[in-house]
Write a protein that holds these residues in place. Structure first.
Motif, short mmCIF file in Angstrom:
data_model
loop_
_atom_site.label_atom_id
_atom_site.label_comp_id
_atom_site.label_asym_id
_atom_site.label_seq_id
_atom_site.Cartn_x
_atom_site.Cartn_y
_atom_site.Cartn_z
N THR A 162 17.63 5.81 12.01
CA THR A 162 17.36 4.45 11.56
C THR A 162 15.91 4.08 11.75
OG1 THR A 162 19.64 3.80 12.10
CG2 THR A 162 18.02 2.03 11.84
N LEU A 163 15.35 4.50 12.88
CA LEU A 163 13.93 4.22 13.15
C LEU A 163 13.04 4.87 12.09
CD1 LEU A 163 11.63 3.16 14.95
CD2 LEU A 163 11.81 5.27 16.28
N ASN A 164 13.30 6.12 11.76
CA ASN A 164 12.51 6.79 10.72
C ASN A 164 12.69 6.14 9.36
OD1 ASN A 164 11.02 9.33 11.73
ND2 ASN A 164 13.03 9.55 12.69
N THR A 165 13.91 5.74 9.06
CA THR A 165 14.16 5.07 7.78
C THR A 165 13.41 3.75 7.70
OG1 THR A 165 16.36 6.08 7.66
CG2 THR A 165 15.95 4.14 6.28
N LEU A 166 13.43 2.98 8.79
CA LEU A 166 12.71 1.71 8.82
C LEU A 166 11.21 1.93 8.64
CD1 LEU A 166 14.54 -0.21 11.69
CD2 LEU A 166 14.62 -0.71 9.24
N ALA A 167 10.68 2.98 9.28
CA ALA A 167 9.25 3.27 9.15
C ALA A 167 8.88 3.57 7.70
CB ALA A 167 8.87 4.44 10.05
N VAL A 168 9.71 4.38 7.03
CA VAL A 168 9.44 4.74 5.64
C VAL A 168 9.53 3.52 4.73
CG1 VAL A 168 10.24 6.10 3.68
CG2 VAL A 168 10.17 7.12 5.95
N PHE A 169 10.63 2.77 4.84
CA PHE A 169 10.82 1.64 3.95
C PHE A 169 9.87 0.49 4.26
CE2 PHE A 169 14.60 3.88 2.82
CZ PHE A 169 14.91 3.45 1.53
N ASN A 170 9.48 0.36 5.51
CA ASN A 170 8.49 -0.66 5.86
C ASN A 170 7.16 -0.38 5.18
OD1 ASN A 170 7.36 -2.91 7.63
ND2 ASN A 170 6.14 -1.19 8.32
N THR A 171 6.72 0.88 5.26
CA THR A 171 5.45 1.25 4.63
C THR A 171 5.53 1.14 3.11
OG1 THR A 171 5.07 2.79 6.46
CG2 THR A 171 3.65 3.01 4.55
N LEU A 172 6.64 1.60 2.54
CA LEU A 172 6.81 1.48 1.09
C LEU A 172 6.85 0.02 0.65
CD1 LEU A 172 9.41 4.26 0.22
CD2 LEU A 172 7.00 4.20 -0.42
N GLY A 173 7.55 -0.80 1.43
CA GLY A 173 7.63 -2.22 1.09
C GLY A 173 6.27 -2.88 1.11
N ILE A 174 5.47 -2.55 2.11
CA ILE A 174 4.11 -3.10 2.19
C ILE A 174 3.30 -2.68 0.96
CG2 ILE A 174 1.93 -2.95 3.46
CD1 ILE A 174 3.61 -2.71 6.02
N CYS A 175 3.42 -1.40 0.59
CA CYS A 175 2.69 -0.91 -0.58
C CYS A 175 3.12 -1.65 -1.84
CB CYS A 175 2.92 0.59 -0.75
SG CYS A 175 2.19 1.63 0.53
N TYR A 176 4.42 -1.73 -2.07
CA TYR A 176 4.91 -2.31 -3.31
C TYR A 176 4.59 -3.79 -3.42
CZ TYR A 176 7.56 2.03 -3.79
OH TYR A 176 7.92 3.35 -3.92
N VAL A 177 4.80 -4.52 -2.33
CA VAL A 177 4.53 -5.95 -2.36
C VAL A 177 3.04 -6.22 -2.57
CG1 VAL A 177 4.53 -8.06 -0.99
CG2 VAL A 177 6.55 -6.60 -1.00
N THR A 178 2.19 -5.52 -1.82
CA THR A 178 0.76 -5.76 -1.91
C THR A 178 0.19 -5.34 -3.25
OG1 THR A 178 0.61 -5.35 0.47
CG2 THR A 178 -1.46 -5.37 -0.77
N PHE A 179 0.53 -4.13 -3.69
CA PHE A 179 -0.03 -3.62 -4.95
C PHE A 179 0.51 -4.36 -6.16
CE2 PHE A 179 -0.50 0.67 -2.63
CZ PHE A 179 -1.69 0.25 -2.07
N SER A 180 1.83 -4.62 -6.18
CA SER A 180 2.40 -5.29 -7.35
C SER A 180 1.92 -6.74 -7.45
CB SER A 180 3.93 -5.25 -7.28
OG SER A 180 4.41 -5.97 -6.15
N SER A 181 1.82 -7.44 -6.31
CA SER A 181 1.34 -8.82 -6.37
C SER A 181 -0.10 -8.89 -6.85
CB SER A 181 1.47 -9.48 -5.00
OG SER A 181 0.69 -8.81 -4.02
N SER A 182 -0.91 -7.89 -6.45
CA SER A 182 -2.30 -7.87 -6.90
C SER A 182 -2.39 -7.61 -8.40
CB SER A 182 -3.08 -6.78 -6.14
OG SER A 182 -4.39 -6.68 -6.64
N ILE A 183 -1.58 -6.67 -8.89
CA ILE A 183 -1.58 -6.37 -10.33
C ILE A 183 -1.08 -7.57 -11.13
CG2 ILE A 183 -0.51 -4.93 -12.09
CD1 ILE A 183 -0.48 -2.66 -10.03
N GLN A 184 -0.02 -8.21 -10.65
CA GLN A 184 0.53 -9.37 -11.36
C GLN A 184 -0.46 -10.53 -11.36
OE1 GLN A 184 4.25 -10.17 -9.46
NE2 GLN A 184 5.21 -8.28 -10.20
N GLU A 185 -1.18 -10.72 -10.26
CA GLU A 185 -2.17 -11.79 -10.22
C GLU A 185 -3.32 -11.51 -11.19
OE1 GLU A 185 -4.27 -15.21 -9.23
OE2 GLU A 185 -2.17 -14.63 -8.95
N SER A 186 -3.76 -10.25 -11.27
CA SER A 186 -4.82 -9.90 -12.22
C SER A 186 -4.35 -10.12 -13.66
CB SER A 186 -5.23 -8.44 -12.01
OG SER A 186 -5.74 -8.23 -10.72
#
Length: 236
Positions: A162-186
């Motif tokens: 569970t700890l490893n899964t949380l680490a993976v999904f946490n990092t992926l979530g940060i990437c997707y939220v940050t990158f997609s919000s930036s692209i959508q704002e542009s």
């Protein structure tokens, strides 16, 4: 095939000391998350084996070094250090802990960061992808011929996975939220600017009334059998 060739021939900007703010923010947040992850792994491995794994603490220190260097040196170098630490950790974890606990999935967020890096040429991104694929395949084959380093209880196994899964999904979530919000704002700003330019092009600067271009557009819409829409535009 044409799409692949066009992708490989994309031009990339020259890398400087600064990266886009959204990339810096995503990498910085992910690095902090990885520090917390390594500290939690150290606690779990100590509980399972009753010994301190100094490599885990060194990994946390290395991630802290990446976080410290982000605002002081080239972000690209910090990103390479982040990648190197992830690659080393996956290899060490496979050999000393085992394959079945999910640490190898941390290679996926690393690839995400690589493909969203606008300064990396497409050929480098594809080479990284195939390199990670080959690395994971070799590690899997190697893991089938080595004994498991830790013997964990079923409860500890679930908690560790569970700890490893949380680490993976946490990092992926940060990437997707940050990158997609930036692209959508542009994209949103681009659409708003285009609409403003279109409005200015069809309005007389002195009287603020529709000019000849706007009237021709209304006539054109009438001719394409859209009288209701054209009438509403003329009134507006």
């Amino acid at each position: 095939m044409k799409q692949i060739m066009d992708y490989l021939h994309q031009k990339v900007p020259r890398a400087g000391r600064s990266f886009p703010a959204y990339y810096h923010r995503a990498l910085s947040t992910s690095v902090v998350g990885m520090v917390i992850y390594y500290l939690a792994v150290g606690v779990m491995l100590f509980a399972a084996g009753r010994r301190v794994e100094w490599v885990v603490l060194l990994m946390a220190a290395g991630m802290l070094g990446c976080r410290y260097s982000l605002g002081r040196v080239n972000v690209r170098l910090s990103f390479y250090a982040f990648e190197a630490l992830i690659v080393f950790w996956v290899g060490w974890h496979t050999q000393h802990v085992g394959w079945d606990y999910g640490a190898q999935h941390l290679l996926i967020p690393m690839l995400t960061f690589c493909f969203f890096n606008i300064y990396e040429p497409p050929a480098v991104k594809l080479a990284t992808f195939f390199g990670v694929l080959a690395y994971r395949t070799v590690l899997f084959a190697y893991a089938q011929h080595i004994p498991t380093g830790y013997v964990m209880s079923p409860t500890m196994t679930v908690a560790y996975q569970t700890l490893n899964t949380l680490a993976v999904f946490n990092t992926l979530g940060i990437c997707y939220v940050t990158f997609s919000s930036s692209i959508q704002e542009s994209e949103r700003q681009l659409l708003l600017n285009n609409q403003e330019l279109h409005k200015e092009a069809g309005t007389d600067a002195l009287t603020q009334l529709p000019n000849r271009r706007a009237l021709l557009e209304v006539v054109s819409r009438f001719r394409t059998e859209q009288p209701t829409e054209a009438f509403s535009i003329a009134i507006a």
